[in-house]
Design an enzyme around this catalytic site. Structure first.
Site, PDB file in Angstrom:
ATOM      1  N   GLY A 130     -21.891 -35.057  17.774  1.00  0.00           N
ATOM      2  CA  GLY A 130     -22.948 -35.234  18.754  1.00  0.00           C
ATOM      3  C   GLY A 130     -24.038 -34.198  18.568  1.00  0.00           C
ATOM      4  N   CYS A 131     -25.204 -34.469  19.145  1.00  0.00           N
ATOM      5  CA  CYS A 131     -26.345 -33.581  18.951  1.00  0.00           C
ATOM      6  C   CYS A 131     -26.117 -32.231  19.623  1.00  0.00           C
ATOM      7  CB  CYS A 131     -27.621 -34.239  19.469  1.00  0.00           C
ATOM      8  SG  CYS A 131     -27.478 -34.896  21.138  1.00  0.00           S
ATOM      9  N   TYR A 132     -25.685 -32.261  20.902  1.00  0.00           N
ATOM     10  CA  TYR A 132     -25.434 -30.987  21.580  1.00  0.00           C
ATOM     11  C   TYR A 132     -24.305 -30.203  20.904  1.00  0.00           C
ATOM     12  CZ  TYR A 132     -28.245 -32.633  25.626  1.00  0.00           C
ATOM     13  OH  TYR A 132     -29.240 -33.074  26.459  1.00  0.00           O
TER      14      TYR A 132
END
Lengths: 352, 352, 352, 352
Positions: free
Chosen positions: B161-163
């Protein structure tokens, strides 16, 4: 249900001056005071090349305010004003305030000069010696929600910083209830670029649009101000960790605050009720419902501070999110709220 | 002085398909792969009303890519592709991946379906049962900086995921060095609105311009992903506190991470050196100098993750700030980085 | 499956310098040329306090370009470069260009100094005398779509202004077809703030966010440049009306052009075909379908100029809308397109 | 110098309803009317799933307005209101207005339903039959600067469109003075995205941030409205060319208008004086000095229309630039200005 008032004539109106009228806070003060039925703006000054009509500098005041803005002339200000707002950079305020106070005027200082009671701390964070320790002692920290009684009688108000207003309002109820570990307070603050002041924005090297960055990480001058105020409500000295960021928008501050619960047995149910009780008489603090958190849009352009609270018992963590308009509740709005308290106007006058 | 290269014929190129080509991540994947000298895009599909030229959907690909985007047809994808990117909402990926893997294809899944090894956690955060536990076991978490060797041999990549990408890269060096208290990790994340996905942006009730808000406070589905990965590098289970916010800009994530030093004797000098050593061979991690912190502008449009570090021994606090482009290093860029590793291309191919 | 190319050694590459490397156009030139397989950047200079690594000024070039940017030293530039880009304010270019040309170097000037053939017009709009009339005569206006053959053989290119590129490409086909009244050409141009140059943006008194304003109404210095070029394709002297505006975004120009049909019998069917034929071999001009008009988003970050056309026979009016990225097709992209033409590289090299 | 008024009790206040309270215009109407000392909001309705407190829909009205917003119930509205604002999509207004008028209520309609006197034109541009020709005849076009006397006595106001307000105010003085060629009027309009209505913004396929585009080129439904009004002040029928664009900001319209001088002998000196005389008694029209032109920032949040004028005798061209806030002077502000005229309140009440 409406607001009734006795006819107010120019005679019985409060005469007010603004030193530093051309900055963001000064511009905002003028706008608010023009709506104030008991106040007459009688003097505008600023560091300015040559005297200019204020309506030339800010065209929105055309046909509303017919005053010249010139370099500050203390004698003239004393002649014309009952109360003076100083919307100045720090270190400049303390050169002007003493004379005004000496002439019996009241002063609301929007700079940091009279906020930090410990001049050593002032000198460390503002890189300059303090020159007016006499008045520093009597200055009242102008956060109405905590110091209303003192503000009422004050001659000199140290109007709070924008970040401290949100952080203090967001944390104090937990300190008073003795719930949190004072060694683990992390404040992640995000501000519109106007927080940096008009001058700084013009100088700006960084691009604002499509950008975000942290600055003065753990060294921002509002940090000791938060520490000073929180410490009054805690057992012992509080020392927060504070990181501000600049957002790609003009106005508004949102502070996300991470706290640790002092001990597992702390009661953290009903934190929202705790806050609601704490602020139940406050006209400008809004506690949001469970699961709701503030968005900037709802506070920008208002004098409100909105607060949302979340607790996680298992992790032993509390998250408080506070939002306000840095130029209103974080500066000029709060300053007029203080004026209203000092002079007995309804506290919301000109602010709703 | 002309540009020469050995003819790369379609024969010896890697044939690649994208399922979910019309979302933000799909759009970005196409753009990157078009620059990739060893890859041929051979199949594009998405949940779409009727088949349309991709250059009609995204005019920037006119004259660059002459493919029709239609509903995904697994048999056709299997015929046309060696490797398939799934840029799909969660739960949809795990319905497609098994068949592709069964036919001997490689899969890089950009959804969350193969990231969380514990299906109970998956079910709690994604509100649905996991349907492909078999492949979940073999899936490799596609963070090259930590799992390059496994990625090389993987058939199925769970692209992070990006985070999590920013958070994990920002925290792991401190865990490995055993410096921080794993019970006090606070991640304050700020993301451009594209992080929510194109569909969500269109539905968007909140105004994006001139606004900021926190969402899914302490309940975001990327939180257990961060916990899972950090726990591998810690003594015991890590459980972070995570609050994401939406910024008034399209692309970019900045995460400000607050950590407590485990014990006062921890060596926190030279943390920057520690990070530099940890990432010294990494092409896409940039550790900033003392006192420098990332700004979004410098990472947006790149596959870099920039990290700035600050330590305060007196407070016992470490602040780590990590920034990246959520659509590149946080999604499609990282996915192509994984492809490069899997097929022996230089890792930066098409990414600089 | 790997990426092979014949070794391009530094020996057989084109050595290129940039004077004015720290402005918006210079920054963009570096980014483009770093992707150019036949070009080596060998010299960077600018009006700068002290020599600094370019990767310190623009962190995105870290690990990509290891050059110092210093004050321009003509002798050194001559030693190191085959071709020099001048990305300078007007009046500065004409002080540097003659010496470079005299030493046998080629020059692509992004300033306005060599664009206006009539020095009286130059002096009226740029408030300064022209100092290099000799080279002014030989300079070729670097709009590839109109002057490709001359550009091929040129030593000195006057790279077009950003607004003129869109306006000229949008209007010339109608002039050539002799359809419009040359006394009624109204160009309403909207530009991102980078069009004003980095210096101007920093000085900026007006707020950019949430704002829009017209400036230099009917007196902008790009107006005579448009007049000069259009006049070449018309019977008699063209004198357009031109009003530029600043948009609250960084990059991109959109020009909405209002024209009157010369006489009612003019054939205005199939204007789109007319444009498509006119630009049929152009790699960077895109004519949109009937009823479609450009949006900035689709051209920003590209070297394309997109054009949409609408005709209203009853009103006798034609509307042309042209859009481009002011820093690419409107400046640095077009400059590299010119380099490609001059040196026989495929015209799109480094530009797609 | 301040605004004095007799105590107003709820008894003698004007009871006002808003149908369509949840759109941008409705939201703005509530905000203005809450500041109006002579008005009581007594009914709010909208197309809404289920009745909700208005302060839940718009949190800024919390503690200010304690009303439920439900589906419109004509009988109840008639019982509770003296005057009703219809802030509805076109075609919906004409289904509600007749009943309200029949019951003796006054109506200010912010939709387009009662603006175009020629129902054929209405039907061509709004793609629907007109259903209330009876009231259409008596409706007064609510542009105070031109029709104040009629507005005073009207029962039904057709509140002008946002684009027409600026265009008409900008052009009429030139028509009255008989200076311009009515066959060459080109209006280039730029609007914040709120102009499209809240529903449209939510549906929005195009990205707003960092974008700009023209839409409904020469076919926008406000064009015939401008034509109708301008024709009243011209010899013969006016037919303007009108191209609107969407800006990456929420509020504000700026219209740049290009006009041709009728014949070379026209007196175009002192155009600014001409405008100042024309609007000399107008509280909400501001004519800027020579060489000054409006910027959105100065009109957004106000009910003002600012106009700048430039003439070029040699080219025979006049450029007029008008700016206003599309939700205030372009919609809800103008609507309340009309209310003030109808009921004898000072025209600026609640608007400054």
């Amino acid at each position: 249900m409406k607001f009734h008032k006795l006819p107010i004539t120019e005679k019985n109106m409060l005469n007010v001056g603004i030193v530093g009228a051309t900055g963001y806070a000064g511009e905002e003060l003028i706008a608010i005071l023009l709506r104030h039925p008991g106040v007459l703006i009688t003097s505008l000054s600023a560091q300015i090349d040559k005297p200019r009509k204020i309506s030339e500098i800010f065209s929105q005041f055309k046909n509303k305010l017919n005053l010249i803005c010139a370099l500050p002339d203390k004698s003239e200000i004393i002649l014309k004003c009952d109360l003076v707002f100083l919307a100045l950079p720090h270190t400049v305020s303390m050169e002007i305030a003493p004379k005004l106070l000496g002439a019996g005027k009241k002063v609301i200082d929007l700079s940091a000069d009279y906020r930090l009671k410990d001049t050593k701390v002032y000198e460390r964070f503002y890189k300059t010696r303090h020159k007016d320790k006499a008045h520093l002692r009597e200055a009242v920290y102008g956060l109405p929600e905590l110091y209303r009684v003192k503000i009422k009688k004050a001659r000199l108000i140290a109007n709070p910083g924008c970040y401290p207003t949100g952080a203090i309002l967001g944390i104090v109820p937990l300190l008073v209830a003795n719930i949190i570990d004072v060694d683990s307070i992390f404040i992640d603050a995000k501000s519109g670029f106007s927080g940096a002041g008009r001058e700084a924005v013009a100088r700006q090297e960084k691009e604002i649009l499509n950008n975000l960055w942290a600055y003065k990480v753990n060294i921002h001058q509002h940090m000791p101000e938060i520490d000073q105020e929180l410490s009054k409500f805690a057992d012992g000295k509080v020392s927060v960790t504070f990181v501000p960021h600049i957002l790609p928008l003009k106005r508004g501050i949102l502070e996300t605050i991470y706290l640790k619960i002092q001990n597992p047995k702390s009661k953290i149910q009903n934190l929202i009720d705790l806050y609601r009780k704490f602020y139940k008489k406050e006209p400008f603090v809004r506690i949001l419902d469970e699961g709701s958190f503030p968005q900037l849009k709802n506070v920008v352009g208002t004098n409100f501070c909105e607060i949302g609270i979340h607790a996680d018992a298992k992790k032993g963590v509390i998250i408080v999110i506070a939002a306000l308009d840095n130029l209103l509740k974080g500066a000029s709005g709060e300053a007029v709220q203080n004026l209203n308290i000092m002079y007995g106007f309804p506290e919301y006058t000109a602010l709703v």
